[in-house]
Motif scaffolding. Sequence first.
Motif, short mmCIF file in Angstrom:
data_model
loop_
_atom_site.label_atom_id
_atom_site.label_comp_id
_atom_site.label_asym_id
_atom_site.label_seq_id
_atom_site.Cartn_x
_atom_site.Cartn_y
_atom_site.Cartn_z
N THR A 24 0.82 -1.20 0.00
CA THR A 24 0.00 0.00 0.00
C THR A 24 0.86 1.25 0.00
O THR A 24 1.71 1.43 0.86
N ALA A 25 0.67 2.13 -0.95
CA ALA A 25 1.43 3.37 -1.03
C ALA A 25 0.71 4.47 -0.25
O ALA A 25 -0.51 4.47 -0.10
N HIS A 26 1.50 5.42 0.23
CA HIS A 26 0.95 6.53 0.99
C HIS A 26 1.42 7.84 0.37
O HIS A 26 2.28 7.87 -0.49
N ALA A 27 0.86 8.93 0.84
CA ALA A 27 1.21 10.24 0.29
C ALA A 27 2.67 10.57 0.53
O ALA A 27 3.28 10.11 1.50
N ALA A 28 3.22 11.39 -0.35
CA ALA A 28 4.61 11.80 -0.21
C ALA A 28 4.79 12.66 1.02
O ALA A 28 3.91 13.44 1.40
N SER A 29 5.95 12.52 1.66
CA SER A 29 6.25 13.34 2.83
C SER A 29 6.78 14.69 2.38
O SER A 29 7.22 14.85 1.24
N PRO A 30 6.77 15.70 3.28
CA PRO A 30 7.35 17.00 2.92
C PRO A 30 8.83 16.90 2.56
O PRO A 30 9.36 17.75 1.87
N GLY A 31 9.51 15.85 3.06
CA GLY A 31 10.93 15.71 2.80
C GLY A 31 11.25 15.06 1.46
O GLY A 31 12.42 14.88 1.13
N GLY A 32 10.25 14.70 0.67
CA GLY A 32 10.52 14.15 -0.65
C GLY A 32 10.55 12.66 -0.72
O GLY A 32 11.04 12.09 -1.68
N TRP A 33 10.01 11.95 0.29
CA TRP A 33 9.97 10.49 0.29
C TRP A 33 8.52 10.03 0.39
O TRP A 33 7.73 10.60 1.14
N THR A 34 8.21 8.99 -0.35
CA THR A 34 6.86 8.42 -0.33
C THR A 34 6.89 7.06 0.35
O THR A 34 7.71 6.20 -0.01
N GLU A 35 6.03 6.86 1.35
CA GLU A 35 5.96 5.57 2.01
C GLU A 35 5.46 4.54 1.01
O GLU A 35 4.41 4.70 0.38
N ALA A 36 6.22 3.44 0.85
CA ALA A 36 5.93 2.47 -0.20
C ALA A 36 5.50 1.11 0.33
O ALA A 36 5.06 0.26 -0.45
N GLY A 37 5.61 0.87 1.62
CA GLY A 37 5.21 -0.43 2.16
C GLY A 37 5.88 -0.69 3.49
O GLY A 37 6.58 0.17 4.04
N SER A 38 5.67 -1.89 4.02
CA SER A 38 6.26 -2.24 5.30
C SER A 38 6.46 -3.74 5.38
O SER A 38 5.88 -4.50 4.60
N ALA A 39 7.30 -4.16 6.31
CA ALA A 39 7.54 -5.57 6.55
C ALA A 39 7.75 -5.77 8.04
O ALA A 39 8.05 -4.81 8.78
N SER A 40 7.59 -7.00 8.52
CA SER A 40 7.83 -7.33 9.93
C SER A 40 8.99 -8.30 10.04
O SER A 40 9.11 -9.23 9.25
N VAL A 41 9.86 -8.06 11.03
CA VAL A 41 10.97 -8.96 11.31
C VAL A 41 11.00 -9.25 12.81
O VAL A 41 10.46 -8.49 13.62
N SER A 42 11.62 -10.35 13.17
CA SER A 42 11.75 -10.69 14.59
C SER A 42 12.60 -9.65 15.30
O SER A 42 13.71 -9.33 14.86
N SER A 43 12.10 -9.12 16.39
CA SER A 43 12.86 -8.14 17.14
C SER A 43 14.10 -8.74 17.79
O SER A 43 15.09 -8.05 18.02
N LEU A 44 14.07 -10.03 18.06
CA LEU A 44 15.21 -10.68 18.69
C LEU A 44 16.45 -10.55 17.83
O LEU A 44 17.56 -10.35 18.34
N THR A 45 16.30 -10.64 16.52
CA THR A 45 17.44 -10.57 15.63
C THR A 45 17.37 -9.41 14.64
O THR A 45 18.22 -9.32 13.74
N GLY A 46 16.39 -8.51 14.81
CA GLY A 46 16.26 -7.46 13.81
C GLY A 46 15.86 -6.10 14.32
O GLY A 46 15.68 -5.17 13.51
N SER A 47 15.72 -5.90 15.64
CA SER A 47 15.17 -4.65 16.15
C SER A 47 16.17 -3.51 16.25
O SER A 47 15.77 -2.36 16.42
N GLN A 48 17.46 -3.78 16.15
CA GLN A 48 18.44 -2.71 16.35
C GLN A 48 18.86 -2.01 15.06
O GLN A 48 19.35 -0.89 15.10
N GLY A 49 18.67 -2.67 13.93
CA GLY A 49 19.04 -2.01 12.69
C GLY A 49 19.15 -2.97 11.53
O GLY A 49 18.96 -4.19 11.66
N LEU A 50 19.48 -2.41 10.36
CA LEU A 50 19.56 -3.19 9.14
C LEU A 50 20.51 -2.51 8.17
O LEU A 50 20.80 -1.32 8.28
N ALA A 51 21.01 -3.30 7.21
CA ALA A 51 21.89 -2.78 6.17
C ALA A 51 21.64 -3.55 4.90
O ALA A 51 21.44 -4.77 4.92
#
Length: 277
Positions: A24-51
């Motif tokens: 599901t897409a959402h309206a563009a933000s004032p900063g020039g980015w449009t929310e394009a979707g989301s995903a869920s990951v386990s917080s045990l191995t994914g809550s601190q960050g990603l690369a």
Amino acid sequence: MKPALRTAAVLAGAVTLTAAATATAHAASPGGWTEAGSASVSSLTGSQGLASLADGSLVYRGLGSIPLSLRIQGWVHVGDPDAAKGYVFDAYQGEDTATSKMYAVTTPAGQQYTYVHQLDSGEKLNNSFAAISPDAQWLVSGEWGDQNRLQVFPAPLLNPSTPTTGGTLSQAGQITLDKQVSDIQGCDFVSDTRLVCASDDTAKDLLQVDLPHALDGTAVTGTVTSLLTLPQRSICTGTFEAEGVDYDPTAKVLRAEVVPPGICAVATTVYSYTPAS
């Protein structure tokens, strides 16, 4: 990141969740980015960050990602990672009495080298994130609380001024911020002269930091502006926590993590954004 983690007790019983994107897409933000979707990951191995890696895959970090060998050495917290040229960079911190912080580099071949930085006068022990400059020569990092700077180090292993098999790491010229920021959980470069950072302030903002030129090891001043406020959506009520952020330059996708409150903290939401134009 935070010296004490509010989600630790909940994460102890976390289950692994499979990432499930929504389109599901959402309206563009004032900063020039449009929310394009989301995903869920386990917080045990994914809550601190990603690369993001060059092949488009994602590396996640959480409390359960810390190798036993490093935990035994006293490194009890891992922050938001980054990747460059196939190398993955992790930011580690110790207990509340620690007098150093550590950066671990994992090579494309799977070898890992550790670089320890002894805290300078007035430096906080927190090690919230590692962000590698696009030329792979500089590592930007940050402390917790209200700050007027981001720290800069030679990128371990990739900058020729650093030892080739691990060792000590000293600061280079820092980024002085023109506005105070609060509780920065992660940053990533979106260009040679621009970073996007996630702030776990009351609003849960994504901030933009513009530099006058690409990092070269000398001190610079960064201009801070607000990009957007991260979503706080959950069936649970309470305080959300903004966490890591990543920009995939190949796919041109910006991702940011939000940990929901209460028992919902077992799963971290990863929001994706694409350029608005």
